[in-house]
Scaffold this motif. Sequence first.
Motif, mmCIF file in Angstrom:
data_model
loop_
_atom_site.group_PDB
_atom_site.id
_atom_site.type_symbol
_atom_site.label_atom_id
_atom_site.label_comp_id
_atom_site.label_asym_id
_atom_site.label_seq_id
_atom_site.Cartn_x
_atom_site.Cartn_y
_atom_site.Cartn_z
ATOM 1 N N UNK A 65 55.984 26.232 -28.317
ATOM 2 C CA UNK A 65 56.826 26.837 -27.823
ATOM 3 C C UNK A 65 57.558 25.506 -26.404
ATOM 4 N N UNK A 66 56.917 25.031 -26.412
ATOM 5 C CA UNK A 66 56.625 23.887 -25.651
ATOM 6 C C UNK A 66 57.673 22.472 -26.078
ATOM 7 N N UNK A 67 57.313 22.738 -27.608
ATOM 8 C CA UNK A 67 58.138 21.843 -28.579
ATOM 9 C C UNK A 67 59.012 22.089 -28.662
ATOM 10 N N UNK A 68 59.490 23.754 -28.835
ATOM 11 C CA UNK A 68 61.410 24.861 -28.912
ATOM 12 C C UNK A 68 61.882 23.461 -27.540
ATOM 13 N N UNK A 69 61.327 24.373 -26.339
ATOM 14 C CA UNK A 69 62.275 24.012 -25.274
ATOM 15 C C UNK A 69 62.558 22.138 -24.784
ATOM 16 N N UNK A 70 62.119 21.560 -24.981
ATOM 17 C CA UNK A 70 62.049 20.406 -25.116
ATOM 18 C C UNK A 70 63.194 19.711 -25.994
#
Length: 77
Positions: A65-70
């Motif tokens: 989720x963090x990678x997708x947000x970035x």
Amino acid sequence: MPVTRASEIGNYLYCRRSWWYRKKGFESANQAEMAAGTELHHRHGRKALASSLSRTFGLILFLGALILLVAYCTAQL
């Protein structure tokens, strides 16, 4: 020379008489209680493993989720 296991040392330190009986081949009189304790340890081990796997899966989802947000935030620039 016979091998001495760590559990054997633990048994000796806990109760020398019990260790001696076991070495001489005597069976414990409380077999039912020992079997119940063994099953309890197996159940606890399975729960601990499931908890560890769940935590790992949660961390993987969080990082995804963090990678997708970035990626989303950088695409908006």
